[in-house]
Design an enzyme around this catalytic site. Structure first.
Site, PDB file in Angstrom:
ATOM      1  N   ASP A  24       5.860 -26.759  16.643  1.00  0.00           N
ATOM      2  CA  ASP A  24       7.101 -25.947  16.000  1.00  0.00           C
ATOM      3  C   ASP A  24       7.184 -24.631  16.699  1.00  0.00           C
ATOM      4  O   ASP A  24       7.828 -23.883  16.186  1.00  0.00           O
ATOM      5  CB  ASP A  24       6.922 -25.894  14.414  1.00  0.00           C
ATOM      6  CG  ASP A  24       5.592 -24.820  14.161  1.00  0.00           C
ATOM      7  OD1 ASP A  24       4.818 -24.872  15.235  1.00  0.00           O
ATOM      8  OD2 ASP A  24       5.667 -24.029  13.214  1.00  0.00           O
ATOM      9  N   GLU A  25       6.798 -24.803  17.854  1.00  0.00           N
ATOM     10  CA  GLU A  25       6.836 -23.386  18.653  1.00  0.00           C
ATOM     11  C   GLU A  25       7.248 -23.923  20.142  1.00  0.00           C
ATOM     12  O   GLU A  25       6.494 -24.755  20.655  1.00  0.00           O
ATOM     13  CB  GLU A  25       5.604 -22.551  18.638  1.00  0.00           C
ATOM     14  CG  GLU A  25       5.597 -21.830  17.476  1.00  0.00           C
ATOM     15  CD  GLU A  25       4.237 -20.793  17.852  1.00  0.00           C
ATOM     16  OE1 GLU A  25       4.106 -20.270  18.732  1.00  0.00           O
ATOM     17  OE2 GLU A  25       3.566 -20.812  16.819  1.00  0.00           O
ATOM     18  N   ASP A  41      10.734 -20.401  17.071  1.00  0.00           N
ATOM     19  CA  ASP A  41       9.641 -20.889  16.097  1.00  0.00           C
ATOM     20  C   ASP A  41      10.244 -21.260  14.990  1.00  0.00           C
ATOM     21  O   ASP A  41      10.940 -20.491  14.072  1.00  0.00           O
ATOM     22  CB  ASP A  41       8.735 -19.518  15.810  1.00  0.00           C
ATOM     23  CG  ASP A  41       7.506 -19.830  15.114  1.00  0.00           C
ATOM     24  OD1 ASP A  41       7.181 -21.017  14.657  1.00  0.00           O
ATOM     25  OD2 ASP A  41       6.990 -18.669  14.734  1.00  0.00           O
TER      26      ASP A  41
END
Length: 415
Positions: A111-112, A9
């Site tokens: 973003d993960e 993350d």
DNA sequence: TCTGGGGTCCTAGGACCC
DNA sequence: TCTGGGGTCCTAGGACCC
């Protein structure tokens, strides 16, 4: 078999990425070290906080709140605009690095991601050591930091990654659940949001541990299937696999919505906004190779009251004009003249094209489909504004609203 | 100019059928 | 003549995520 799953993350993703970009272009300040946010444009009514720095967090600024409110909390706040193209580049760079560590990677959002490390211990080594290696490589090569959570399933890995930030590796293995996860406030549990948390607290459930030890029958009675899921999550139970590729499974629907920079009060303007949404959605639909048999329109009034209408079609469609025809009739059916702030359209119930080919003759959409195909090709070749509807000239409205590329489908409630 | 935009899933109620 | 009951489909709205 016991699995090893990592959750990666990016810390304050949009803010970090913009900060790194600025540093690379000679900026002397690092946004991450000062109170700063990435915020939408207030003048066009997109002014909400998209990401915040850790110093900004110190002022109790929250993601999703209006930018003006954030400025009130911190008068010296630095506000930067989002740059989605940059974010997609950063995201791709990240996943390229991760490919070196496992071929089972699920891009969960921009973003993960989840990485299935099962069986790779024997080759690359112990998970914590390798996670630290991954963090270091990302920091050195890309300039931003990530948190990595490690456990035996996706839910626990994700919860672990959220523990303490930034730039850290954490584990929540099953034997650590009671010590590391149960003391956390119940709203920290994945899937406990703004509506569920107060209900749980009203029942005397304040921590994840409280939830884990609540009678499952009571949760089932109060929350139906949602309650069963919450109980499982609080106990760290999750069997869902890491789906390689982007998002979760196959695409279920395609939508676009936009907050117009002024309130729409007449039908002709509303139609234009809807058409601009239909243009991008139907183009994405055609690129995806599907036809849709449900079309939906949603509106949000100036008083922020939302409503939606949808229609199931006898024949799946993918033509711009065919979708627009349904959208107009849905709009007419629901609009009672209130000033409109936000408009959205969505298509779903997708079918592959070959399956429904014949029925197109019904409405004589065949000619339309050839026209759409031609326009799509011109837009790909010469840019999306190479062909626009004349009705948009001098209208002050964008002829194509929303993104054409859906790079990063978001996750579903089922991990 | 005070509150974005992209998704998925679930539920309740009504229509309709047998 | 007293109104059951299961199943499916459709719609609107609400919940959650990033």
């Amino acid at each position: 078999m016991t699995r090893t799953i990592m959750h990666i993350d990016v810390n304050s993703a949009f803010l970090s990425w913009t900060a790194v970009h600025m540093l690379q272009h000679g900026s002397s300040i690092d946004l991450r070290n000062i109170p700063s946010i990435i915020g939408g444009n207030q003048a066009t009514r997109h002014g909400i906080v998209l990401a915040k720095s850790i110093p900004a967090k110190g002022f109790k600024i929250q993601t999703g709140e209006p930018v003006f409110q954030a400025k009130q909390k911190c008068p010296n706040l630095v506000v930067m605009p989002p740059d989605y193209f940059l974010y997609m580049q950063c995201s791709s760079a990240l996943s390229e690095i991760l490919q070196n560590y496992s071929d089972k990677i699920q891009l969960f959002s921009i973003d993960e991601c989840f990485l299935d490390y099962t069986g790779i211990e024997k080759i690359l080594g112990e998970p914590i050591k390798v996670a630290n290696q991954i963090r270091e490589q990302i920091r050195k090569e890309l300039g931003f930091t990530v948190n990595i959570g490690i456990s035996t399933n996706k839910l626990l890995a994700k919860m672990a990654g959220d523990l303490k930030k930034p730039d850290m590796t954490h584990t929540i293995y099953p034997e650590e659940i009671s010590a590391k996860m149960w003391p956390l406030p119940v709203e920290d549990l994945y899937m406990v949001g703004r509506a569920t948390a107060p209900k749980l607290k009203g029942m005397g459930i304040h921590t994840i541990g409280d939830l884990a030890n609540t009678d499952i029958e009571l949760l089932k009675y109060k929350f139906k299937s949602w309650g069963l899921m919450l109980h499982a999550y609080a106990n760290g139970i999750d069997e869902s696999p890491v789906h390689p590729g982007s998002g979760h499974t196959v695409i279920k629907g395609i939508g676009n919505s936009t907050t117009v920079y002024f309130d729409v009060i007449d039908k002709q303007t509303a139609y234009k906004v809807l058409l601009s949404l239909v243009e991008t959605v139907s183009m994405r639909l055609r690129f995806s190779g599907f036809c849709c048999s449900v079309v939906a329109v949603s509106l949000k009034t100036d008083e922020l009251i939302s409503s939606s209408h949808q229609k199931k079609l006898m024949t799946p469609i993918d033509c711009t004009n065919a979708v627009f025809k349904e959208v107009k009739s849905l709009f007419d059916e629901m609009w009672r003249g209130q000033p409109i702030r936000q408009m959205g359209i969505r298509v779903s119930d997708l079918y592959t094209k070959d399956y429904i080919q014949l029925s197109f003759f019904e409405e004589n959409w065949d000619k339309q489909r050839r026209l759409d195909k031609t326009i799509d090709e011109i837009r790909i070749k010469y840019g999306s504004n190479a062909v626009i509807r004349s009705s948009f000239l001098w209208s002050g409205l964008s002829p194509l609203e929303g993104g054409v590329v859906d790079e990063f489908p978001v996750m579903s409630s089922i991990l």
